[in-house]
Design a protein around this motif. Structure first.
Motif, PDB file in Angstrom:
ATOM      1  N   LEU A 173       0.820  -1.196   0.000  1.00 24.84           N
ATOM      2  CA  LEU A 173       0.000   0.000   0.000  1.00 24.84           C
ATOM      3  C   LEU A 173       0.861   1.256   0.000  1.00 24.84           C
ATOM      4  N   THR A 174       0.273   2.329  -0.511  1.00 21.85           N
ATOM      5  CA  THR A 174       0.914   3.624  -0.370  1.00 21.85           C
ATOM      6  C   THR A 174       0.792   4.057   1.088  1.00 21.85           C
ATOM      7  N   ALA A 175       1.542   5.079   1.465  1.00 19.10           N
ATOM      8  CA  ALA A 175       1.504   5.554   2.849  1.00 19.10           C
ATOM      9  C   ALA A 175       0.102   6.029   3.227  1.00 19.10           C
ATOM     10  N   SER A 176      -0.555   6.732   2.318  1.00 22.31           N
ATOM     11  CA  SER A 176      -1.899   7.239   2.614  1.00 22.31           C
ATOM     12  C   SER A 176      -2.914   6.099   2.710  1.00 22.31           C
ATOM     13  N   GLN A 177      -2.774   5.082   1.840  1.00 22.18           N
ATOM     14  CA  GLN A 177      -3.676   3.933   1.911  1.00 22.18           C
ATOM     15  C   GLN A 177      -3.490   3.175   3.214  1.00 22.18           C
ATOM     16  N   SER A 178      -2.237   2.994   3.619  1.00 25.56           N
ATOM     17  CA  SER A 178      -1.945   2.281   4.859  1.00 25.56           C
ATOM     18  C   SER A 178      -2.510   3.028   6.063  1.00 25.56           C
ATOM     19  N   LYS A 179      -2.339   4.338   6.069  1.00 27.46           N
ATOM     20  CA  LYS A 179      -2.850   5.151   7.164  1.00 27.46           C
ATOM     21  C   LYS A 179      -4.368   5.089   7.236  1.00 27.46           C
ATOM     22  N   ALA A 180      -5.010   5.175   6.061  1.00 25.71           N
ATOM     23  CA  ALA A 180      -6.474   5.118   6.018  1.00 25.71           C
ATOM     24  C   ALA A 180      -6.988   3.761   6.491  1.00 25.71           C
ATOM     25  N   LEU A 181      -6.293   2.683   6.110  1.00 29.46           N
ATOM     26  CA  LEU A 181      -6.730   1.352   6.501  1.00 29.46           C
ATOM     27  C   LEU A 181      -6.546   1.136   8.002  1.00 29.46           C
ATOM     28  N   GLU A 182      -5.467   1.654   8.554  1.00 28.31           N
ATOM     29  CA  GLU A 182      -5.257   1.552   9.998  1.00 28.31           C
ATOM     30  C   GLU A 182      -6.370   2.267  10.763  1.00 28.31           C
ATOM     31  N   ALA A 183      -6.734   3.438  10.284  1.00 30.27           N
ATOM     32  CA  ALA A 183      -7.824   4.171  10.931  1.00 30.27           C
ATOM     33  C   ALA A 183      -9.140   3.418  10.789  1.00 30.27           C
ATOM     34  N   HIS A 184      -9.287   2.721   9.658  1.00 30.26           N
ATOM     35  CA  HIS A 184     -10.523   1.987   9.389  1.00 30.26           C
ATOM     36  C   HIS A 184     -10.725   0.837  10.374  1.00 30.26           C
ATOM     37  N   VAL A 185      -9.659   0.100  10.674  1.00 25.88           N
ATOM     38  CA  VAL A 185      -9.797  -1.095  11.508  1.00 25.88           C
ATOM     39  C   VAL A 185      -9.695  -0.783  13.000  1.00 25.88           C
ATOM     40  N   LYS A 186      -9.261   0.413  13.340  1.00 21.86           N
ATOM     41  CA  LYS A 186      -9.095   0.767  14.741  1.00 21.86           C
ATOM     42  C   LYS A 186     -10.450   0.975  15.405  1.00 21.86           C
ATOM     43  N   GLY A 187     -10.594   0.470  16.626  1.00 22.39           N
ATOM     44  CA  GLY A 187     -11.852   0.624  17.353  1.00 22.39           C
ATOM     45  C   GLY A 187     -12.137   2.076  17.659  1.00 22.39           C
ATOM     46  N   ARG A 188     -13.405   2.484  17.550  1.00 21.94           N
ATOM     47  CA  ARG A 188     -13.765   3.885  17.796  1.00 21.94           C
ATOM     48  C   ARG A 188     -15.153   3.984  18.430  1.00 21.94           C
ATOM     49  N   TYR A 189     -15.633   2.890  19.004  1.00 20.09           N
ATOM     50  CA  TYR A 189     -16.997   2.867  19.523  1.00 20.09           C
ATOM     51  C   TYR A 189     -17.042   3.205  21.009  1.00 20.09           C
ATOM     52  N   THR A 190     -18.094   3.893  21.421  1.00 21.25           N
ATOM     53  CA  THR A 190     -18.328   4.116  22.836  1.00 21.25           C
ATOM     54  C   THR A 190     -18.736   2.783  23.471  1.00 21.25           C
ATOM     55  N   PRO A 191     -18.624   2.656  24.792  1.00 17.27           N
ATOM     56  CA  PRO A 191     -19.046   1.395  25.438  1.00 17.27           C
ATOM     57  C   PRO A 191     -20.485   1.016  25.095  1.00 17.27           C
ATOM     58  N   GLU A 192     -21.377   2.013  25.021  1.00 12.00           N
ATOM     59  CA  GLU A 192     -22.775   1.724  24.727  1.00 12.00           C
ATOM     60  C   GLU A 192     -22.941   1.222  23.293  1.00 12.00           C
ATOM     61  N   GLN A 193     -22.238   1.867  22.367  1.00  7.73           N
ATOM     62  CA  GLN A 193     -22.296   1.432  20.970  1.00  7.73           C
ATOM     63  C   GLN A 193     -21.703   0.036  20.814  1.00  7.73           C
ATOM     64  N   GLU A 194     -20.562  -0.203  21.439  1.00  9.95           N
ATOM     65  CA  GLU A 194     -19.906  -1.508  21.335  1.00  9.95           C
ATOM     66  C   GLU A 194     -20.813  -2.616  21.854  1.00  9.95           C
ATOM     67  N   LYS A 195     -21.488  -2.365  22.976  1.00 10.35           N
ATOM     68  CA  LYS A 195     -22.371  -3.391  23.552  1.00 10.35           C
ATOM     69  C   LYS A 195     -23.535  -3.700  22.622  1.00 10.35           C
ATOM     70  N   ALA A 196     -24.167  -2.657  22.097  1.00  8.75           N
ATOM     71  CA  ALA A 196     -25.322  -2.876  21.220  1.00  8.75           C
ATOM     72  C   ALA A 196     -24.921  -3.634  19.956  1.00  8.75           C
ATOM     73  N   LEU A 197     -23.815  -3.236  19.346  1.00  8.54           N
ATOM     74  CA  LEU A 197     -23.362  -3.893  18.126  1.00  8.54           C
ATOM     75  C   LEU A 197     -22.883  -5.314  18.397  1.00  8.54           C
ATOM     76  N   SER A 198     -22.145  -5.492  19.489  1.00  9.74           N
ATOM     77  CA  SER A 198     -21.638  -6.827  19.836  1.00  9.74           C
ATOM     78  C   SER A 198     -22.773  -7.773  20.178  1.00  9.74           C
ATOM     79  N   ASP A 199     -23.786  -7.267  20.876  1.00 10.03           N
ATOM     80  CA  ASP A 199     -24.933  -8.114  21.225  1.00 10.03           C
ATOM     81  C   ASP A 199     -25.676  -8.567  19.963  1.00 10.03           C
ATOM     82  N   TYR A 200     -25.915  -7.627  19.066  1.00 11.49           N
ATOM     83  CA  TYR A 200     -26.682  -7.965  17.866  1.00 11.49           C
ATOM     84  C   TYR A 200     -25.900  -8.897  16.953  1.00 11.49           C
TER      85      TYR A 200
END
Length: 552
Positions: free
Chosen positions: A285-312
């Motif tokens: 990947l290019t540097a920008s693609q790699s950076k974008a992909l890292e941001a994509h896979v990194k967790g960013r959910y609040t505890p409430e969001q994570e629980k709702a999504l994980s439960d479903y």
């Protein structure tokens, strides 16, 4: 003074502005220059919109725009892919002219005709909120912007403000974009018209629904499309693509099977490697693609969001594991899960469109505001066994477009003419009474909306050219034309093949009749018309392809 008060005071006043390119019908309508709100979604298929006859889901708010205005039944794109479609909107030009042919292009050239600048010259305040996806920040092309970096995120997204700040906002992206749109409108002066693009991320892959919409379609068993098990006979490019629900769609990332919503460092790295293999064919990947992909896979959910999504999705994952599916049962399960998430994501999109329409009503702005809803291109919802877009085939070539202009466009109108997305910019300029620059390749279709359509001379064919190859999805470059009945396509590069379809007899485009003796005269006529359009639009690459093969 508050804009809402101004709006009520000025409602119904006439400004004396005429629309120079139109006939007597609209020329006689002298009215205050309209505000223009262009709601622009991502990958929203017309097959998922009830105004277009969809039975998959109801879209009452998009339908409302159509009922109160016009629906375009043959709105075609010129290059079916996200970034290039936005570049075409801004320039009114084909990809080979505006320089943005593929999503791999890191930056859009703003030093060319951009129609928002023409609106500014005409006295409009211009803005864009939400998905931009063109690399270069639109600093001089807009008075205001608050845009997603790259593809952006469905939950707790970052936004780049025109003052240079990048700020994370908690919540669901579609709701946040609508809030930004309303904030911009509320701050406008009543004596100056505005143009606003509301650029939604929905319904782009990976189709993450709002928490309130999780499971909205779980009780529905969607019918398998008639072409789901297409064998691509006589269509070599269709046979060679990599965009099937069967082989390309990722269980974990796309369908959230055993998805970890806030992964640790090791889990994130594992997911990144999987996506590099799947989405980029394992290439570096290019540097920008790699950076974008890292941001994509990194967790960013609040505890409430994570629980709702994980439960479903945890429940979905458990049920999937118990089924032990393979073969036909597995691919059809993937199709069902795909549509459930896709349509749930679209549910929030339609709801937010309704919220914006209600806001225009309540603020007294609706009567003098043009509202447009469109998507950047079409999308496959299982047709030919696919998701994604790119091909010139109908599901990705056609995109939804509805427009409401109270007092000018007749409610319930139905436009069948071949409209291209190069026509959007000149049409908006025409709506605003602004000058249409000579280098814009499209034409305003406003005359078709306000005059007798039979009295307006219009195009007989739409020209198309797609470039991005080999990744992602391995769709071979091609160009072609589509008339009211026929479609002629030329694939080039690693493949050198022609395809011809009779859309009247074969609407699903399953039978390539390029070598059928009954179509020889049709083929010659279409080839001549294709060459004319290539020359008209000055597509040198297409011209070289045909000349190299001695086809000119």
């Amino acid at each position: 003074m508050n804009r809402k008060i101004y709006s009520y005071l000025l409602a119904g006043l006439l400004s004396g502005v005429t629309f120079s390119t139109l006939g007597q019908n609209l020329d006689s309508v002298k009215r205050k220059r309209p505000n223009i709100v262009f709601i622009f979604s991502d990958d929203h298929a017309y097959q998922a919109i009830s105004a277009y006859g969809s039975t998959l889901a109801q879209t009452p708010n998009i339908d409302r725009i159509a009922k109160e205005g016009v629906i375009l039944k043959n709105q075609l794109v010129t290059n079916s892919i996200c970034g290039p479609s936005r570049a075409t909107l801004l320039t009114g030009k084909y990809s080979h002219k505006n320089g943005f042919k593929t999503n791999e292009n890191p930056n859009f050239d703003l030093n060319q005709t951009i129609f928002t600048r023409e609106l500014q010259k005409a006295g409009y305040n211009t803005a864009w909120v939400g998905k931009w996806h063109l690399g270069t920040l639109p600093t001089e092309a807009l008075n205001y912007f608050n845009i997603l970096p790259g593809q952006g995120h469905y939950y707790n997204p970052d936004f780049i403000h025109n003052n240079g700040d990048t700020v994370r906002h908690e919540g669901y992206v579609t709701d946040i974009i609508t809030s930004f749109a309303k904030d911009f409108i509320e701050q406008q002066d009543a004596d100056k018209p505005f143009f606003l693009v509301v650029g939604h991320k929905a319904t782009h892959r990976e189709w993450m629904p709002d928490i309130q919409d999780l499971g909205a379609f779980d009780n529905i068993d969607f019918p398998i499309p008639a072409t789901f098990y297409d064998d691509y006979e006589d269509r070599e490019a269709a046979k060679d693509q990599d965009m099937t629900i069967d082989k390309t769609m990722v269980l974990r990332q796309d369908l959230k099977v055993e998805q970890v919503f806030n992964p640790n460092k090791e889990q994130a790295q594992e997911l990144k490697q999987q996506l590099i293999e799947k989405w980029f064919g394992g290439k570096e990947l290019t540097a920008s693609q790699s950076k974008a992909l890292e941001a994509h896979v990194k967790g960013r959910y609040t505890p409430e969001q994570e629980k709702a999504l994980s439960d479903y999705y945890g429940k979905i994952s458990k049920e999937f594991a118990e089924k032990k599916l393979d073969g036909k049962e597995l691919v059809e399960w993937k199709y069902q899960r795909y549509l459930k998430d896709y349509l749930s994501t679209a549910k929030s999109l339609d709801r937010n469109i309704g919220e914006l329409l209600d806001y225009l009503d309540e603020s007294g702005l609706a009567e003098n505001t043009v509202v447009i809803y469109a998507s950047d291109q079409g999308f496959y919802l299982g047709e030919h066994g696919w998701f994604d877009k790119r091909f010139i085939y109908e599901e990705s070539l056609k995109t939804p477009f509805v427009l409401r202009y109270p007092g000018v466009v007749k409610p319930g109108s139905d436009l069948q003419d071949l409209i291209l997305n190069i026509d959007w910019a000149p049409t908006v300029l025409d709506l605003a009474g602004a000058t249409i620059p000579r280098d814009i390749q499209g034409n305003s279709f406003l005359p078709l909306l306000v005059n007798n359509q039979d009295s307006v001379q219009w195009r007989d064919a739409g020209y198309y050219h797609y470039y991005e190859f080999p990744q992602p999805h391995h769709v071979h470059p091609h160009f072609g034309i589509r008339t009211d009945r026929y479609k002629l396509v030329r694939f080039y590069g690693e493949l050198n093949t022609w395809e011809l379809f009779d859309l009247q007899k074969d609407p699903n485009e399953l039978s390539n009749v390029i070598d059928h003796p009954d179509y020889r005269a049709v083929l010659e006529s279409l080839r001549d018309r294709l060459q004319e359009l290539i020359q008209t639009y000055e597509d040198k690459e297409a011209e070289r392809v045909l000349r190299a093969a001695s086809e000119i």
